[in-house]
Design a protein around this motif. Sequence first.
Motif: not given
Length: 370
Positions: A228-235, A323-325
Amino acid sequence: MTILTLPPTDWARIAISGPTEEQRPATVLLVYRLWLVAFLLKMLGSTWDMSWHFKWLRDDLAPPHLLNTIGTVLAVALVIFQVRTGVGVDRRARNLIVAGTGMFLIAIPIDILNHRINGLDITAWSPSHALLYIGTAFMILGVAHGFGISTAAGRVRTIGLGLAWFFFLENVLFPSQHQEYGVLSLKAYLAGKPYAEPILLKFAADQLGRPVDTIAITNFSLPVGSWVYPVWLVGAAMLALVAARIFVGARWTATVLAAAYVAYRCVVWGILYGTGFPPSAVPFALLAGAIVVDLAFLLGTVSGAERTLPGRVGVAVLGAALTAAALGGGLYAQAQLVAPPVRYAVLPLAALALAVGWAALTVRRDPARR
């Protein structure tokens, strides 16, 4: 005569029927300055509230709730005034602020009822809590749009829009603070020095029907999966910065907003921890992603890709991937010190979501705004 030096009789007339044409520009600026005050109070209240819930038993009249309520009351008063007089709003702005305020107000009794039924319900990701920050998001979007159409291009509009999008970014990142506070609270518990007061631990034990153990504290502190955390920060957070860069129209908007947010979190970290409240991990990784967002827009400008829709979409896809990288790399570096659990395998899917959102925003983008 400025709007601030008007006699009480004129203030009463303006509140009921609106300003004269001569008074309208000054009234618009005053209204939106008050909106910024309302959002500031709501932000401070919600920031304090997150830390509060990791220390004390929940209370409807807790100081953070009261601070947030003052901001909400001011926001409601401004909505009523703008709807009655039409000052600083068009149909879109009015609909957004009314819908957002209504959603927020409806969420309050739902949240109180939820806590009466389910007890703590600490997670920021619960449906009743989601209504609160989704409603706030609509309010901020309405204010940003209203201010943008009501002021002339220039420094005042750029700064005002920048501040509105700063509050929008903070609101988007609010739920992810649960993991940022939770990871340190779990660490403190395992070290035998819990941040939670005995009254909170006892309430949790009574609610569970058994003594609080490591499993219960883990579920309490980190209630959602590590994806959840990385998906929320990126998406979500990065998409908010992309939108801010487009609608504010100033170079390095994303970087400035991310740096301002990180600085804010560092300041409140010191204040909260210094006054005995639990600390949190600060998302420094946002800066890496924000810089890449701005560089992608700069690349589009220099290469001329932004002049055509296919070119802007291409920049969006490349920008989202990079950006995601960058953000993933930032999270990995931050994890060497302290960061919430991160499942790095989901970053490609998060990048895809960001690319779709970024490309969608470019469809209506004005290439002249750089």
